[in-house]
Design an enzyme around this catalytic site. Structure first.
Site: not given
Length: 572
Positions: A450, A455
């Site tokens: 990932e 974020e």
């Protein structure tokens, strides 16, 4: 007449001589000097911030390596094969070396000095040298400033194929193996010897948890025919060997050590060896942990054997790159995301999130060139929503949007960027990220890999995060970095462009064109574990509500809340 004939005979003699000269092969030209160091693996004694060693061998005069502010310091390059070194060019930053050596080595252990000075001038130094080796090092002993050593470029010139010859090819891929024991349980499913020889850094071999957490422990492979071994690469799991040998054998029974250590370091070990045999074995005699022995990769290089050619590795993006995919989100107000690019990903999110992702009901175009991903406070039924202890019904208290390119666009390497305006409020969690495409065919997270490009937590919109997750480092142990805007500004006040430049050497994250975090593949492998990102990924946009990391919403969280996306682009 006789004089004329003599002149004619002389002419024939000269002509014959000329033809003989023309027919003779030309003398062998001296091998041309070439740049050997570009893009090769570089390591250093230390690194200041994001100024890593590979930046000195990327042929980019705008990137550099810098060391800690101390003496001595060094930077070295692995040329991949022995070479005749003829010239070294050092392009110093203002922090240069007054006293330093240029050294060469065949094994990165024993060094030979080919240039030495105590009066370094800085600037660009073009040094004529003469030496043979696979490794070349600048070893600084006295700084010219209070700062460290810093090089825009460290270039090594010469001719490949010195006394050490060309490096051997990968002999171990796909070859059959055996081991003292193998693990297969919930912690390590089918961790058989073959997993160490598949050139897949996300699968591994491990000794059995019921019978194999003892000394000695071993794993071996059959190369199919006798081979001359010159290199072994071990990528250890945290369960590594403190003491071990690399052994060779003609028959799988009679073993001869060609490498031995009692101070194994774990992580990635690249061992220069020399030996001949059909079988090769890692024979561990002392574990570094209470657990067994475990290897993500056991690679053997050399000549001979009966090698199986592995699939080709992906190519790095061109420079300069070209735009290969984009969505500018143009279209009328209320329009839905382009189905040829994005597919909705309905359902609940992981990490104890509170939302239910709808089938594009919460995603639309605003008519001004933006995608709007909207989180709403509304009760929605879903089989994966929390169960109400009183009514027994399963409901989610929020809806939101999540979509991806898994079915429409997958890619390996490139520059990936998006311009986004994030929302503010406790419990909100906007993200732009990528997942390894093998997740869609059943490989579980985090073994697929990932790559989180950005974020932001709505409870702290002055901080953003970029992170990677892999089997050896994931969740709270993922490798990443928080960063802020100049002046500690609020990310939710305006649009910002996040990008990840991803290639075979690592990932560089940037915000509005400013580098905020870099990951060096070699450094990760040597300090954290295997790098598993050299395969296709797909992109994801989502706006989560709640969860373990952002925490819950509260009375002040605004609903609806909107994450706006101006564009998403991929360059290769």
């Amino acid at each position: 007449m006789r004089a004329l004939l003599r002149r004619f005979a002389l002419f024939l003699t000269l002509a014959a001589s000329l033809l003989t000269f023309i027919a003779l092969p030309a003398p062998s030209a001296q091998a041309a000097e070439v740049l050997l160091s570009q893009g090769k693996t570089a390591t250093a004694s230390s690194t200041e911030g994001d100024f890593n060693a590979r930046s000195a061998v990327d042929s980019d005069p705008g990137t550099r390596w810098s060391s800690a502010f101390a003496d001595p310091q060094w930077i070295q390059i692995d040329l991949g094969a022995s070479a005749e070194i003829t010239r070294v060019v050092l392009n110093w930053e203002a922090a240069y070396g007054r006293a330093f050596r240029i050294e060469v080595s065949s094994d990165a252990q024993r060094w030979t000095t080919v240039h030495q000075t105590a009066t370094g001038t800085g600037g660009t130094q073009n040094l004529a040298v003469s030496g043979t080796g696979r490794y070349v090092r600048m070893y600084g002993t006295e700084r010219a400033t209070p700062y460290g050593y810093s090089l825009w470029e460290f270039q090594v010139y010469g001719t490949a194929g010195g006394s050490g010859g060309e490096p051997g090819r990968l002999l171990s891929y796909g070859r059959p193996g055996a081991a003292s024991s193998s693990q297969s349980d919930g912690n390590c499913w089918e961790c058989t010897p073959a997993r160490a020889f598949d050139r897949d850094p996300a699968s591994r071999w491990a000794t059995s948890s019921t019978t194999g957490w003892t000394d000695p422990g071993w794993i071996s492979l059959d190369l199919g025919a006798t081979a001359q071994i010159d290199k072994v690469v071990l990528q250890w799991d945290p369960a590594y060997a403190k003491s071990f040998q690399i052994q060779v054998s003609p028959n799988g029974t009679d073993w001869t050590p060609i490498y031995s250590t009692t101070s194994g370091t774990g992580f990635k070990q690249t061992l220069t060896v020399s030996g001949s045999g059909r079988h090769v074995r890692m024979y561990g005699t002392e574990r570094a942990t209470p657990y067994g022995y475990s290897l993500w990769e056991f690679q053997v290089y050399g000549t001979g054997g009966d090698p199986i050619t592995p699939p080709p590795l992906p190519s790095d993006p061109a420079n300069p790159p070209r735009l290969v995919w984009s969505d500018e989100f143009d279209g009328g107000a209320g329009g839905k995301p382009d189905a040829s690019k994005w597919r909705a990903d309905p359902g609940t999110g992981p990490n104890n999130e509170l939302e239910y992702y709808t089938d594009h009901r919460n995603a639309s175009l605003d008519g001004s060139g933006h995608l709007v991903m909207e989180a709403r406070k509304e009760v929605t039924a879903g089989s994966s929503c929390p169960r109400d202890p009183l009514s027994g019904s399963t409901t989610c208290q929020y809806t939101s949007a999540r979509m991806n390119t898994g079915a429409t666009f997958q890619f390996t390497y490139g520059r990936v960027e998006a311009r986004i305006k994030v929302p503010k409020g406790n419990g909100l969690w906007p993200a732009f990220w990528m997942m390894g495409a093998d997740f869609l065919t059943g490989r579980p997270w985090p073994y697929n890999g990932e790559i989180d490009i950005v974020e932001v937590l709505g409870k702290d919109v002055k901080t953003a995060y970029s992170t990677v997750h892999a089997p050896a480092y994931n969740g709270g142990g993922g490798i990443g970095s928080p960063y802020t805007l100049p002046g500690n500004a609020d990310f939710s006040d305006d649009f910002h462009t996040w990008a990840a430049d991803w290639n075979s050497k690592g990932i560089t994250y940037s915000l509005d064109g400013r580098t905020v975090f870099s990951l060096d593949k070699d450094q990760v492998e040597q300090t954290r574990g295997p790098w598993i990102f050299d395969h296709p990924h797909y992109m994801i946009l989502n706006l989560a509500v709640g969860g373990d990391w952002p925490g819950p919403t509260d009375a002040g969280t605004p609903f609806p809340s909107k994450m706006l996306v101006d564009f998403v682009r991929v360059y290769q």
